[in-house]
Design a protein around this motif. Structure first.
Motif, PDB file in Angstrom:
ATOM      1  N   ALA A 171      65.719  16.503 -36.363  1.00 12.09           N
ATOM      2  CA  ALA A 171      64.500  17.026 -36.976  1.00 12.09           C
ATOM      3  C   ALA A 171      64.038  16.134 -38.120  1.00 12.09           C
ATOM      4  O   ALA A 171      62.846  15.858 -38.278  1.00 12.09           O
ATOM      5  N   ASP A 212      58.424  19.688 -38.237  1.00 12.31           N
ATOM      6  CA  ASP A 212      58.134  20.694 -39.263  1.00 12.31           C
ATOM      7  C   ASP A 212      58.830  22.019 -38.976  1.00 12.31           C
ATOM      8  O   ASP A 212      58.877  22.886 -39.846  1.00 12.31           O
ATOM      9  N   GLN A 213      59.422  22.161 -37.754  1.00 15.89           N
ATOM     10  CA  GLN A 213      60.200  23.365 -37.465  1.00 15.89           C
ATOM     11  C   GLN A 213      61.402  23.023 -36.588  1.00 15.89           C
ATOM     12  O   GLN A 213      61.307  22.187 -35.689  1.00 15.89           O
ATOM     13  N   CYS A 220      61.380  20.600 -43.309  1.00 16.86           N
ATOM     14  CA  CYS A 220      61.392  21.262 -42.001  1.00 16.86           C
ATOM     15  C   CYS A 220      61.913  22.689 -42.137  1.00 16.86           C
ATOM     16  O   CYS A 220      63.047  22.899 -42.582  1.00 16.86           O
ATOM     17  N   PRO A 269      57.160  17.591 -44.221  1.00 18.40           N
ATOM     18  CA  PRO A 269      58.109  16.581 -43.724  1.00 18.40           C
ATOM     19  C   PRO A 269      57.616  15.151 -43.916  1.00 18.40           C
ATOM     20  O   PRO A 269      58.395  14.243 -44.192  1.00 18.40           O
TER      21      PRO A 269
END
Length: 368
Positions: free
Chosen positions: A161, A167-168, A233, A264
């Motif tokens: 990530a 971002d998730q 994130c 991010p």
């Protein structure tokens, strides 16, 4: 609280216990096809999706008829070699009917610890995502030993990530969130809806892994949350064993969200800006203007390279008057940079003696 529908770039971690039945060792094909439908739907709205998928050792164990006990390293690596082929094929078969192309990315801890390899991994993932591919990422268990392995895919998923600027991050688990105690043992345990800060008190509530197939537990999930949120994130822990688990999360299924106050992209820029430069590259006025417009630095716009630096090292970006424009992570060594200074992309192979990357410093690896 983050909403899955708002994700621009999503990483989903899938554990072995979700893909392989713990009792029979059989592959859960119905579950896989349900999440494939979720992934296709999420991609259709413009979200990049990266999957961090366990399962190679668990699948290989069944194919090789190995006992359900801790395996010696060489047997574990052999099981991974056999199972990884099956795992990749199952993902491809599940997503292809939806028009989704998959790509396999196998990594070790060294790929993140070594800046050059980290940048190569990042560049490959960005290229795959640019082509609309869903990367299927797993630890390279066929060669990884304890010294060079992540050890669990929660940690790997968080690092992925960070690498791709997601971002998730969604951790599909065997529990529906983070609890104040183990809910199977303590009926008074309560689930947290949102955790804005991982305090020592939160950390003290975490337990260890409970599945015979998975290696992760709440401790590793908290470590993953720390890594992810520090890079901007948001991360969720939710029940993954249900059919269509991502759709369930979107429509209100139980989960715990770990929030981040950072973006991010901004977090990565801040990290790059904080590094001490190993050298510098001087750019002409045209390149300086292009950098100000958010473009990457091409060799043709470089007039000279100063100092000694390696691939992936931070360097200062200076204009023709010596004014610092910012910092960036170079994709070439100082010796290579001097060979390609001022050259167009079609001239680089002749100068280097081998094909090279089109840019000296990519815009995503630059903080102005």
């Amino acid at each position: 609280m983050a909403a899955l529908s708002e994700a621009r770039r999503l990483v989903v971690k899938i554990g072995s216990a979700l893909l392989v039945d713990k009792q029979t060792g059989a592959f859960r094909g119905d579950w896989l096809h349900s999440i494939a439908e979720d992934i296709a739907r999420i991609k259709a709205r413009g979200t990049d999706v990266i999957l961090v998928s366990s399962g190679s050792i668990a699948l290989g164990r069944g194919i090789l008829k190995l006992p359900p006990v801790a395996l010696p390293l060489e047997q574990s690596q052999a099981a991974a070699a056999v199972g990884q082929i099956r795992l990749a094929r199952e993902w491809e078969d599940a997503l292809a009917p939806h028009g989704v192309v998959t790509g396999q990315v196998l990594v070790t801890l060294e790929d993140s610890a070594d800046r050059r390899r980290y940048l190569n991994q990042r560049a490959t993932m960005e290229t795959l995502l640019g082509f609309g591919v869903v990367p299927i990422v797993n630890e390279n268990d066929t060669i990884a030993t304890d010294e060079i392995r992540y050890g669990d895919n929660d940690r790997l998923a968080a690092q992925v990530a960070v690498t791709v600027g997601a971002d998730q991050l969604i951790l599909l688990s065997d529990v529906d969130g983070f609890y104040s105690a183990n809910p199977a043992q303590d009926p008074t345990a309560h689930r947290y809806e949102v955790i804005d800060e991982i305090t020592p008190g939160i950390e003290a509530m975490a337990g260890d892994a409970g599945s015979g197939l998975s290696k992760g537990g709440m401790k590793t999930k908290l470590l993953a949350a720390k890594t992810a949120t520090a890079a901007g994130c948001a991360m969720a822990i939710t029940e993954g064993s249900v059919l269509h688990p991502l759709s369930a999360l979107e429509t209100g299924a139980n989960a715990t969200w770990f929030t981040s106050r950072l973006d991010p992209h901004a977090a990565r820029k801040r990290w790059i800006a904080s590094m001490k430069p190993c050298g510098a590259v001087i750019v002409d006025d045209g390149a300086a203007k292009a950098l100000g417009e958010g473009r990457s630095l091409l060799p043709v716009g470089v007039t000279s390279a100063v100092g000694e630096f390696g691939r992936g090292d931070p360097v200062a970006l200076l204009d023709a008057r010596g004014v610092t424009l910012g910092h960036g992570l170079t994709r070439y060594t100082s010796d290579e940079a001097r060979l390609i200074t001022g050259r167009h992309s079609w001239e680089m192979e002749e100068a280097l003696g081998y094909p090279g990357r089109a840019v000296l410093i990519h815009r995503d690896d630059m903080a102005l």
